[in-house]
Design a protein around this motif. Sequence first.
Motif, PDB file in Angstrom:
ATOM      1  N   GLU A 167     111.071  15.936 -51.843  1.00 49.51           N
ATOM      2  CA  GLU A 167     110.828  14.691 -52.556  1.00 49.51           C
ATOM      3  C   GLU A 167     111.911  14.440 -53.617  1.00 49.51           C
ATOM      4  N   ARG A 168     112.341  15.506 -54.284  1.00 47.61           N
ATOM      5  CA  ARG A 168     113.359  15.365 -55.332  1.00 47.61           C
ATOM      6  C   ARG A 168     114.780  15.375 -54.782  1.00 47.61           C
ATOM      7  N   LYS A 169     115.039  16.240 -53.832  1.00 50.83           N
ATOM      8  CA  LYS A 169     116.400  16.458 -53.343  1.00 50.83           C
ATOM      9  C   LYS A 169     116.742  15.610 -52.130  1.00 50.83           C
ATOM     10  N   GLY A 170     115.716  15.163 -51.410  1.00 52.50           N
ATOM     11  CA  GLY A 170     115.954  14.421 -50.182  1.00 52.50           C
ATOM     12  C   GLY A 170     115.892  15.321 -48.964  1.00 52.50           C
ATOM     13  N   LYS A 171     116.011  14.734 -47.798  1.00 50.97           N
ATOM     14  CA  LYS A 171     115.944  15.506 -46.559  1.00 50.97           C
ATOM     15  C   LYS A 171     117.166  16.387 -46.413  1.00 50.97           C
ATOM     16  N   PRO A 172     116.974  17.657 -46.038  1.00 48.16           N
ATOM     17  CA  PRO A 172     118.115  18.568 -45.876  1.00 48.16           C
ATOM     18  C   PRO A 172     118.879  18.286 -44.590  1.00 48.16           C
ATOM     19  N   GLY A 173     120.123  18.735 -44.555  1.00 48.79           N
ATOM     20  CA  GLY A 173     120.897  18.601 -43.329  1.00 48.79           C
ATOM     21  C   GLY A 173     120.367  19.510 -42.237  1.00 48.79           C
ATOM     22  N   THR A 174     119.886  20.686 -42.644  1.00 48.77           N
ATOM     23  CA  THR A 174     119.336  21.659 -41.695  1.00 48.77           C
ATOM     24  C   THR A 174     118.096  22.315 -42.290  1.00 48.77           C
ATOM     25  N   ARG A 175     117.091  22.496 -41.452  1.00 48.21           N
ATOM     26  CA  ARG A 175     115.888  23.223 -41.859  1.00 48.21           C
ATOM     27  C   ARG A 175     115.650  24.345 -40.860  1.00 48.21           C
ATOM     28  N   VAL A 176     115.549  25.584 -41.366  1.00 53.20           N
ATOM     29  CA  VAL A 176     115.355  26.754 -40.511  1.00 53.20           C
ATOM     30  C   VAL A 176     114.019  27.398 -40.839  1.00 53.20           C
ATOM     31  N   GLU A 177     113.189  27.610 -39.822  1.00 55.79           N
ATOM     32  CA  GLU A 177     111.893  28.255 -39.990  1.00 55.79           C
ATOM     33  C   GLU A 177     111.968  29.671 -39.413  1.00 55.79           C
ATOM     34  N   LEU A 178     111.740  30.700 -40.270  1.00 57.99           N
ATOM     35  CA  LEU A 178     111.794  32.096 -39.848  1.00 57.99           C
ATOM     36  C   LEU A 178     110.498  32.787 -40.266  1.00 57.99           C
ATOM     37  N   GLY A 179     109.414  32.436 -39.594  1.00 58.07           N
ATOM     38  CA  GLY A 179     108.122  32.999 -39.945  1.00 58.07           C
ATOM     39  C   GLY A 179     107.673  32.505 -41.310  1.00 58.07           C
ATOM     40  N   SER A 180     107.480  33.429 -42.245  1.00 57.12           N
ATOM     41  CA  SER A 180     107.056  33.048 -43.596  1.00 57.12           C
ATOM     42  C   SER A 180     108.221  32.557 -44.454  1.00 57.12           C
ATOM     43  N   LYS A 181     109.426  32.604 -43.901  1.00 51.87           N
ATOM     44  CA  LYS A 181     110.630  32.222 -44.636  1.00 51.87           C
ATOM     45  C   LYS A 181     111.159  30.885 -44.115  1.00 51.87           C
ATOM     46  N   THR A 182     111.502  29.993 -45.030  1.00 53.88           N
ATOM     47  CA  THR A 182     112.075  28.695 -44.676  1.00 53.88           C
ATOM     48  C   THR A 182     113.369  28.499 -45.456  1.00 53.88           C
ATOM     49  N   ILE A 183     114.381  27.971 -44.770  1.00 51.74           N
ATOM     50  CA  ILE A 183     115.669  27.703 -45.410  1.00 51.74           C
ATOM     51  C   ILE A 183     115.992  26.218 -45.265  1.00 51.74           C
ATOM     52  N   LEU A 184     116.258  25.563 -46.395  1.00 47.50           N
ATOM     53  CA  LEU A 184     116.723  24.179 -46.389  1.00 47.50           C
ATOM     54  C   LEU A 184     118.190  24.181 -46.791  1.00 47.50           C
TER      55      LEU A 184
END
Length: 221
Positions: A186-203
């Motif tokens: 909401e603050r930063k905007g949509k990321p260029g890439t979103r990675v889902e690794l189980g309980s870990k998420t990378i934006l």
Amino acid sequence: MRTLFVFLSMTLALIQSIQAQPADVSSHVAALKGKTFWLKIAFIEVNDGLRGVDAANVLENGEVSYRATFGGIRQSQSQSAEDFAEEVRNIIIRDELMGWSVRVIQKGAKAVIRKAEAKKKEVYIELDKLSGARHAVRLKVNRDNYTIAEVDRLFNVAFAASEAELAGSEETVLLEMNMSIEEVIERKGKPGTRVELGSKTILAYDDLKLIFKDGKLVDAQ
């Protein structure tokens, strides 16, 4: 003669009521025509090849909203220019709206004002044609506070008078530990890439990478 004077006075008062803004505001807005500014926000038009629907609005509270009804009853609305443009493009593709397109002038662009008019509920600002479309923004002025100062406040949300002012117009995005993924987006905007690794998420954004654990922000690189 007195009756005529009273009639003219009542007529003038009625006209002023219909206009809903003082003459000094109308003159102030009209004087913007022909002047050059830099855009602090993106301007978006949804166009069918013959006519367009302007989507950019500056609301009374100073927030920017993109909204449009197009292709019949189709509607789209967002506070993000990128999200709005993407959603409209998806609707155009999904519904096979032949000839429709989304035209965007990105913030930072230099523009000349072609038309400026103080209307009953808003101030309409139209730019010289860029990217083949006219592009305009509507400043949603509070009718109970239709003053030059209020118009300028909303105008300054969308326009910078110089490149130096434009360079300092970006707001600092504050991100804090344990913020949720939704709060960050909401603050930063949509990321260029979103990675889902189980309980870990990378934006991944252009300027940094944010790491979440169980949906909470735990690190930034």
